[in-house]
Design a protein around this motif. Structure first.
Motif, short mmCIF file in Angstrom:
data_model
loop_
_atom_site.label_atom_id
_atom_site.label_comp_id
_atom_site.label_asym_id
_atom_site.label_seq_id
_atom_site.Cartn_x
_atom_site.Cartn_y
_atom_site.Cartn_z
N CYS A 11 0.75 -1.12 -0.08
CA CYS A 11 -0.17 0.14 -0.25
C CYS A 11 0.95 1.21 0.16
N PRO A 12 0.49 2.26 -0.84
CA PRO A 12 1.55 3.24 -1.00
C PRO A 12 1.56 4.15 0.16
N VAL A 13 0.25 4.14 0.99
CA VAL A 13 -0.01 4.96 2.19
C VAL A 13 0.51 4.33 3.41
N CYS A 14 0.04 3.18 3.97
CA CYS A 14 0.59 2.58 5.16
C CYS A 14 1.56 1.39 5.11
N LYS A 15 1.97 1.16 3.71
CA LYS A 15 3.02 0.02 3.34
C LYS A 15 2.62 -1.17 3.69
N GLY A 16 1.37 -1.46 3.94
CA GLY A 16 0.71 -2.85 4.27
C GLY A 16 0.71 -3.67 3.09
N ASP A 17 0.65 -4.80 3.38
CA ASP A 17 0.52 -5.94 2.23
C ASP A 17 -0.68 -5.72 1.69
N GLU A 21 -7.34 -9.38 -5.91
CA GLU A 21 -8.43 -10.29 -6.34
C GLU A 21 -8.58 -9.98 -7.92
N ILE A 22 -8.47 -11.03 -8.55
CA ILE A 22 -8.41 -11.22 -9.95
C ILE A 22 -9.85 -11.06 -10.66
N THR A 23 -10.43 -10.33 -11.50
CA THR A 23 -11.31 -10.42 -12.24
C THR A 23 -11.47 -11.03 -13.76
N GLU A 24 -10.05 -10.55 -14.24
CA GLU A 24 -10.00 -10.97 -15.71
C GLU A 24 -8.17 -11.21 -15.77
N GLN A 25 -7.90 -12.51 -16.35
CA GLN A 25 -6.66 -12.95 -16.48
C GLN A 25 -6.29 -13.66 -17.70
N GLU A 26 -5.05 -13.37 -18.24
CA GLU A 26 -4.66 -13.86 -19.34
C GLU A 26 -3.08 -14.69 -18.94
N GLY A 27 -3.32 -15.95 -18.79
CA GLY A 27 -1.95 -16.58 -18.42
C GLY A 27 -1.93 -16.12 -16.97
N ASP A 28 -0.50 -15.64 -16.71
CA ASP A 28 -0.12 -15.12 -15.20
C ASP A 28 -0.42 -13.57 -15.16
N ASP A 29 -0.92 -13.15 -16.28
CA ASP A 29 -0.94 -11.62 -16.48
C ASP A 29 -2.51 -11.22 -15.92
N VAL A 30 -2.45 -10.24 -14.99
CA VAL A 30 -3.88 -9.67 -14.48
C VAL A 30 -4.26 -8.81 -15.20
N LEU A 31 -5.49 -8.76 -15.93
CA LEU A 31 -5.86 -7.56 -16.58
C LEU A 31 -6.76 -6.77 -15.92
N GLU A 32 -7.72 -7.39 -15.21
CA GLU A 32 -8.60 -6.48 -14.22
C GLU A 32 -8.75 -6.80 -12.89
N GLY A 33 -8.80 -6.30 -11.91
CA GLY A 33 -8.92 -6.70 -10.70
C GLY A 33 -8.67 -5.42 -9.68
N THR A 34 -8.47 -6.20 -8.56
CA THR A 34 -8.24 -5.17 -7.27
C THR A 34 -7.03 -5.43 -6.47
N LEU A 35 -6.55 -4.42 -6.02
CA LEU A 35 -5.46 -4.92 -4.74
C LEU A 35 -6.12 -4.08 -3.45
N HIS A 36 -6.23 -4.98 -2.37
CA HIS A 36 -6.97 -4.28 -1.26
C HIS A 36 -6.06 -4.25 -0.02
N CYS A 37 -5.96 -3.09 0.58
CA CYS A 37 -5.25 -3.07 1.69
C CYS A 37 -5.86 -3.40 2.93
N GLY A 38 -5.55 -4.14 4.01
CA GLY A 38 -6.31 -4.67 4.94
C GLY A 38 -6.10 -3.70 6.10
N GLU A 39 -5.09 -3.12 6.25
CA GLU A 39 -4.44 -2.32 7.22
C GLU A 39 -5.45 -1.07 7.10
N CYS A 40 -5.45 -0.32 5.90
CA CYS A 40 -6.11 0.87 5.98
C CYS A 40 -7.31 0.97 5.15
N ASP A 41 -7.84 -0.31 4.91
CA ASP A 41 -9.13 -0.60 4.16
C ASP A 41 -9.27 0.20 2.67
N GLU A 42 -8.13 0.28 2.13
CA GLU A 42 -8.27 1.14 0.82
C GLU A 42 -8.32 -0.10 -0.18
#
Lengths: 60, 205
Positions: A11-17, A21-42
């Motif tokens: 996370c750029p803000v709190c540096k948490g892991d 979450e992947i919604t669209e993928q091509e091989g190991d390439d993630v095309l659409e999805g989200t990265l969620h920070c559990g620490e600051c809920d962003e």
């Protein structure tokens, strides 16, 4: 982005892991999805393969 | 030295600039200078390097010639879009992010590189501190600083949107951000007589 990129991302803000979450993928390439920070809920969007990890106040 | 007072100005500036960037930029920063800088950083195959403020990927390309492990981050979607369309860069994991708030974990890189970017950071010391955070102990950074145009009018125009610093100011910023063994190289191109300051430093850990 490659799925394994998340091993070095944080996370750029709190540096948490980020939880990937992947919604669209091509091989190991993630095309659409989200990265969620559990620490600051962003949630960061992955659009067209590029994760938007700008701090929330800088996002469009 | 002038500081950009908000990031929106840098973003607007780059949004407009990205259209002509690759045509204008070579006057100030060319392949020869770029390649000399890559040599100075002494990157070897297998090193993981981050290109902070990669823009259209000009330096990313050169870094990829010496190591396959290159990550690249920039705050402008327009610049990143141009970068990823370049041949040879389609395998790079580009990330939208801010130099002063890097989205990478502590110590994951052997080296950090930044060229043509620091002059747009509102808080350059913060950016340098972030670069140090993501570089492992004993890892190195190379920053290509701004080149102040000798033409007075151009200089004034540039100074209103960019940061400029002297060798002494650069040393002070790097030290404040925790870097050691700070050394400078002055580099010019054949096109213009204004020299750019290239700074290399080591992360004491």
């Amino acid at each position: 982005m490659r799925e394994s990129l998340n091993d070095i991302l944080c996370c750029p803000v709190c540096k948490g892991d980020l939880e990937l979450e992947i919604t669209e993928q091509e091989g190991d390439d993630v095309l659409e999805g989200t990265l969620h920070c559990g620490e600051c809920d962003e949630t960061y969007e992955i659009t067209d393969g590029i994760p938007d990890l700008l701090p929330p106040e800088m996002q469009d | 030295m002038a500081l950009l007072d908000d990031k929106d100005r840098a973003r607007t500036f780059y949004r407009c600039l990205s259209r002509v960037y690759d045509r204008v930029n070579p006057v100030f920063w060319n392949e020869d200078m770029r390649d000399r800088c890559v040599e100075l950083l002494e990157v070897v195959e297998g090193d993981r390097v981050v290109d902070v403020g990669c823009g259209t990927g000009f330096a990313t390309e050169a870094l990829l010639e010496v190591t396959s492990e290159v990550e690249a981050v920039d705050q402008s979607p327009q610049q990143l879009e141009m970068a990823r369309r370049k041949q040879g860069l389609d395998d790079v994991d580009f990330v939208l992010g801010d130099a002063e708030n890097l989205p990478y974990r502590d110590g994951v890189f052997d080296c950090a590189w930044s060229s043509g970017s620091i002059e747009y950071w509102p808080e350059p010391v913060e950016g340098l501190r972030e670069m140090r955070r993501v570089v492992r102990p004993e890892g190195r950074a190379l920053v290509v600083g701004p080149r102040q145009p000798s033409n007075r009018l151009l200089a004034r125009l540039a100074d209103s949107v960019m940061l400029f610093y002297t060798r002494e100011e650069a040393s002070e910023m790097f030290r404040e951000a925790g870097w050691t063994d700070v050394e400078h190289h002055v580099m010019g191109s054949n096109w213009v007589d204004d020299d750019a300051l290239v700074t290399i430093a080591r992360n004491p850990g």
